[in-house]
Design a protein around this motif. Sequence first.
Motif, short mmCIF file in Angstrom:
data_model
loop_
_atom_site.label_atom_id
_atom_site.label_comp_id
_atom_site.label_asym_id
_atom_site.label_seq_id
_atom_site.Cartn_x
_atom_site.Cartn_y
_atom_site.Cartn_z
N LEU A 1 -81.26 -12.20 27.38
CA LEU A 1 -79.88 -12.45 26.98
C LEU A 1 -79.61 -12.07 25.53
O LEU A 1 -78.59 -11.47 25.23
CB LEU A 1 -79.54 -13.93 27.17
CG LEU A 1 -79.13 -14.36 28.57
CD1 LEU A 1 -78.84 -15.84 28.59
CD2 LEU A 1 -77.90 -13.59 29.03
N VAL A 2 -80.56 -12.44 24.67
CA VAL A 2 -80.32 -12.15 23.25
C VAL A 2 -80.80 -10.75 22.88
O VAL A 2 -80.56 -10.28 21.79
CB VAL A 2 -80.96 -13.21 22.32
CG1 VAL A 2 -80.37 -14.58 22.59
CG2 VAL A 2 -82.47 -13.24 22.50
N ALA B 1 -75.33 -6.88 29.23
CA ALA B 1 -74.04 -6.75 29.92
C ALA B 1 -73.75 -5.30 30.31
O ALA B 1 -73.28 -5.03 31.41
CB ALA B 1 -72.92 -7.31 29.04
N LEU C 1 -75.70 -15.78 19.07
CA LEU C 1 -76.16 -14.66 19.90
C LEU C 1 -76.04 -15.02 21.38
O LEU C 1 -75.56 -14.22 22.19
CB LEU C 1 -77.62 -14.34 19.60
CG LEU C 1 -77.92 -13.24 18.60
CD1 LEU C 1 -79.42 -13.01 18.50
CD2 LEU C 1 -77.21 -11.94 19.00
N SER D 1 -72.39 -15.13 22.55
CA SER D 1 -71.71 -13.85 22.72
C SER D 1 -72.29 -13.07 23.91
O SER D 1 -71.56 -12.37 24.60
CB SER D 1 -71.72 -13.02 21.43
OG SER D 1 -73.03 -12.73 21.05
N ALA D 2 -73.61 -13.24 24.18
CA ALA D 2 -74.19 -12.58 25.35
C ALA D 2 -73.60 -13.15 26.64
O ALA D 2 -73.22 -12.41 27.55
CB ALA D 2 -75.71 -12.75 25.34
#
Length: 282
Positions: A128-129, A134, A166, A169-170
Amino acid sequence: ADIALHEASRSTAHVVAWTEQLQTLTAEALGLQAELRRAIEEDELVLHYQPQVDLTTGATVGVEALVRWQHPQRGLLPPAAFLDAVEQSGTIGPFTSWVLRRAVRDCAAWRERGVDWQVSVNVSMRNLVGPALAEEVAALLAQHGVPADRLTLEITETALPADQGLLASAVAALAQLGVEMSIDDFGTGFTTFAQLRSLPVCEIKIDRSFVSGALADSEDRAIITSVVALARGLGRRVLAEGVETPDVDEWLRDIGCDRGQGYRWSKPVPWTELLDEPARQG
Ligand code: C2E
Ligand code: CA
Ligand code: CA
Ligand code: CA
């Protein structure tokens, strides 16, 4: 002086032993890293799928992808045998990419047969980070013509990264695509109420350690009932994992839990095996 010398050589021995241990560990991790790269190239990883059932209708509405390694010498290995090493050896990026690609491709294959299951994929916090999950997901969905809301990403809360910005936002970028997010193993990690409130997460998965023996344990039942109420109050879906018997299934339905997953319906199997029983198709 004798004692000092003795102490010094003892600590040298310690350092030597420790260094050797470290070298073995590194060699093992490196060996596994190389083996795993080969495993991906040679197509030795496989995904098994376990149904996620709507408790009110009994229909399968989704399936969770669970990875196995068909090792040429050691047989079918469960994720516990290699996932830690994957995370530690820094190959979780390509590993998760493989799982995502295969899961979205499989989802397109069952859709072609008229089966509308969602697919849940486990992702690591590191994914994810890390860069651009995405974008990768958006490209995959487009390539296979799978609607974004058919994909759920299960995030295990045991390893929430220090950088909440982070993470937020992910998750926001993925939610913006229309992909659903789920908090896995809820109740065993560190998710805070503040995160639950602020992250655009669709689903809370109650860990199976609370669920499997719930009918025999009033504390487990109190915890599950509270989490179900919390999820409903927040407008989130709630899924109980580790449902092993019809009576737990029935109790969960009575208290308003949305979905269940566990041996009560099926062990994880190749997805085509789940098609054999028409009653399971949602
Ligand atoms: P998880 O995400 O909590 O997955 C549920 C685990 O519980 C699975 O074990 C499943 O086989 C098992 N299970 C399901 N129903 C029951 C039940 O009724 N009773 C009992 N006793 N167990 C049940 P599995 O397949 O060995 O996976 C273990 C863990 O490995 C998963 O736990 C997940 O954290 C991780 N994992 C699996 N596949 C992937 C993957 O593709 N990527 C990542 N990052 N992690 C994965
Ligand atoms: Ca999971
Ligand atoms: Ca879980
Ligand atoms: Ca679990």
